[in-house]
Design a protein around this motif. Structure first.
Motif, short mmCIF file in Angstrom:
data_model
loop_
_atom_site.label_atom_id
_atom_site.label_comp_id
_atom_site.label_asym_id
_atom_site.label_seq_id
_atom_site.Cartn_x
_atom_site.Cartn_y
_atom_site.Cartn_z
N LYS A 174 0.85 -1.19 0.00
CA LYS A 174 0.00 0.00 0.00
C LYS A 174 0.90 1.25 0.00
CE LYS A 174 -3.60 -2.64 0.39
NZ LYS A 174 -4.14 -3.10 1.65
N MET A 225 -2.44 -1.38 -3.60
CA MET A 225 -3.30 -0.20 -3.74
C MET A 225 -2.53 1.07 -3.41
SD MET A 225 -6.92 -1.34 -2.07
CE MET A 225 -7.74 -2.88 -2.54
N SER A 253 -6.05 0.92 -12.16
CA SER A 253 -7.46 1.24 -12.33
C SER A 253 -8.00 1.87 -11.05
CB SER A 253 -8.27 -0.02 -12.68
OG SER A 253 -8.14 -0.99 -11.65
N LEU A 254 -9.02 2.70 -11.20
CA LEU A 254 -9.63 3.37 -10.05
C LEU A 254 -10.56 2.43 -9.29
CD1 LEU A 254 -10.52 6.87 -11.49
CD2 LEU A 254 -9.01 6.44 -9.55
N ILE A 255 -10.53 2.53 -7.97
CA ILE A 255 -11.47 1.84 -7.10
C ILE A 255 -12.46 2.88 -6.59
CG2 ILE A 255 -11.76 0.53 -4.96
CD1 ILE A 255 -8.95 -0.53 -5.35
N GLN A 272 -15.41 8.02 -9.74
CA GLN A 272 -14.99 7.10 -8.68
C GLN A 272 -14.22 7.82 -7.58
OE1 GLN A 272 -14.24 6.82 -11.96
NE2 GLN A 272 -14.15 4.66 -12.62
N MET A 291 -6.48 3.77 -6.16
CA MET A 291 -6.15 2.99 -7.36
C MET A 291 -5.54 1.65 -6.98
SD MET A 291 -4.44 6.07 -9.61
CE MET A 291 -3.64 6.83 -8.18
N GLN A 292 -5.70 0.69 -7.87
CA GLN A 292 -5.10 -0.64 -7.68
C GLN A 292 -4.25 -0.98 -8.90
OE1 GLN A 292 -7.80 -3.91 -6.81
NE2 GLN A 292 -6.19 -4.92 -5.65
N THR A 294 -2.90 -3.67 -11.29
CA THR A 294 -3.20 -5.02 -11.77
C THR A 294 -1.96 -5.61 -12.43
OG1 THR A 294 -4.02 -4.07 -13.85
CG2 THR A 294 -5.63 -4.47 -12.10
#
Length: 445
Positions: A174, A225, A253-255, A272, A291-292, A294
């Motif tokens: 994180k 994240m 990508s946005l969470i 988001q 954001m995460q 991937t």
């Protein structure tokens, strides 16, 4: 308050029919907040002990509002590390970024430490917190707050993010980026910030934000994240910075952040994200983007520090046997004259500018060991065999915090001084007197 015309025009365009309500918020009093240290006690236990009225901050379970006429910094519980004084909106990034014990966490723009102490408490002593600030001067305030909170498993650093990414690729689970910004959301709380607001500053902040995001993208492991936050309203420093970053990094990508407690959606296509406006919540302005990362890949493997031989730390081992009830578990390392207990899995710090590398236990000088203030704050009362525990109402508490020698019968030798069961610092007892060892720079004034 006289706001720049260019700024008011921008806010009118941004808020539209809500703009008059935003302007009216400048007539409201600022909000004062504190956040309970979850390493020391639960919010419920703190409320039972609190000497002043509190109201919960809805987006932070351990956050509370207090009245502006109260002085929680002038209370022994503050010196015991019970809480951190923090503007309520500033609690939102640490509350939203989901931290689990055992994770490796980076706060890349960490000073003065509000968000770092929040993240460190959520780790509950497991894993690693790296709290970094490029300013060595500001990092000193960060260090004190980390130590006051009793966080054992941290590294406090002062390095450019670009330097960190070279050493710690794919390393963190994180990352929190509380990015440098124009501070528009703080105009009510800190009116002097209005004077420094201009286009040149905005351009500088955007450039800095992009560089920090790029560096952190490389340090985050796949699946990890990252939360980006600012205390400003400008789309250029918020949604635009994030949109450009996402365009460069398809692996992110946005969470979505829940729109509750009065939080508003992001602007345009970045719904988001979340925006905090002072006319919609009890707090100042803030922006949040979670954001995460991937993709595939393993967490970076970093060479770890090697501990010292027992013969080199004998004075500490003698202190440990005499003063502590149980032996400390972990790797002990000497840096200069200081002795540290390293967090599990801590990377090699060779060549990096660090103010603290783990839990500072104390110093080794001329064959003797002197315990540190940080050591005291990271201990619990039941871990120490020789304790002097004063009640809050005892006048010796304030006298001790002022650096005075106080009277207290008991076993001679190193003693952990506490208030209501929570450590304040060290003293050396002899003949019924506690020779004060409280940190000079921390004394009650």
């Amino acid at each position: 308050m006289e706001l720049p015309i260019q700024y008011t025009e921008k806010m009118q365009k941004l808020l539209r029919e809500e703009y008059p309500e935003y302007l009216e918020s400048f007539e409201d009093s600022r909000n004062f907040g504190l956040r309970v240290n979850l390493l020391k006690l639960t919010p419920e236990a703190f409320c039972d002990k609190s000497a002043f009225p509190l109201t919960p901050v809805p987006w932070c379970n351990e956050g509370f509002y207090y009245a502006g006429d109260q002085r929680p910094a002038k209370h022994p519980y503050y010196h015991a590390g019970f809480y951190y004084l923090q503007e309520p909106s500033a609690m939102s990034p640490g509350a939203i970024l989901p931290i689990q014990p055992g994770e490796k966490v980076l706060d890349v723009c960490a000073a003065p430490g509000g968000k770092s102490t929040q993240l460190g408490a959520k780790l509950q002593g497991e894993g690693l917190l790296v709290a970094n600030d490029i300013s060595a001067g500001r990092a000193k305030a960060l260090l004190k707050n980390i130590e006051l909170f009793g966080i054992r498993n941290s590294i406090v650093m002062s390095e450019p993010p670009e330097r960190l990414k070279e050493r710690l690729p794919n390393y963190f689970d994180k990352i929190l980026i509380d990015a440098p910004c124009s501070g528009e959301g703080m105009f009510r709380k800190e009116p002097d910030m209005v004077k420094s607001w201009n286009e040149e500053m905005l351009s500088f902040c955007q450039k800095e934000q992009a560089g920090i995001l790029e560096a952190c993208a490389e340090m985050l492991r796949p699946g990890g994240m990252m939360l980006y936050s600012t205390c400003t309203f400008g789309v250029e420093e918020n949604e635009k910075s994030i949109a450009e970053f996402l365009e460069r990094h398809q692996e992110f990508s946005l969470i979505p952040i829940a729109k509750q407690y009065g939080f508003s959606s992001g602007i345009g296509e970045l719904q988001q994200c979340a925006r905090l406006y002072p006319h919609k919540i009890k707090g100042e302005g803030h922006f949040l983007a979670l954001m995460q990362k991937t993709g595939e890949g393993n967490q970076g493997i970093i060479s770890e520090e090697v501990g010292e031989q027992e013969k080199d730390i004998l004075p500490f081992l003698e202190f440990e046997k005499e003063v502590l009830k149980t032996k400390l578990d972990g790797t002990i390392k000497i840096f200069g004259e200081s002795l540290y207990l390293l967090p599990e899995g801590m990377p090699s710090m060779k060549g990096l500018r660090a103010l603290r590398t783990g839990w500072q236990l104390g110093t080794l000088k001329k064959g003797r060991f002197e315990p540190s203030q940080a050591f005291a704050m990271g201990l619990a009362k039941d871990e120490v065999s020789n304790v002097e525990d004063f009640l809050l109402a005892d006048d010796r508490v304030i006298r001790y915090l002022k650096g005075e020698t106080v009277e207290a019968d008991g076993r001679d030798g190193w003693t952990l001084v506490c208030v209501d069961g929570f450590p304040l610092g060290w003293a050396k007892r002899q003949g019924g007197r506690l020779k004060n060892k409280y940190a000079v720079g921390w004394k009650w004034e």
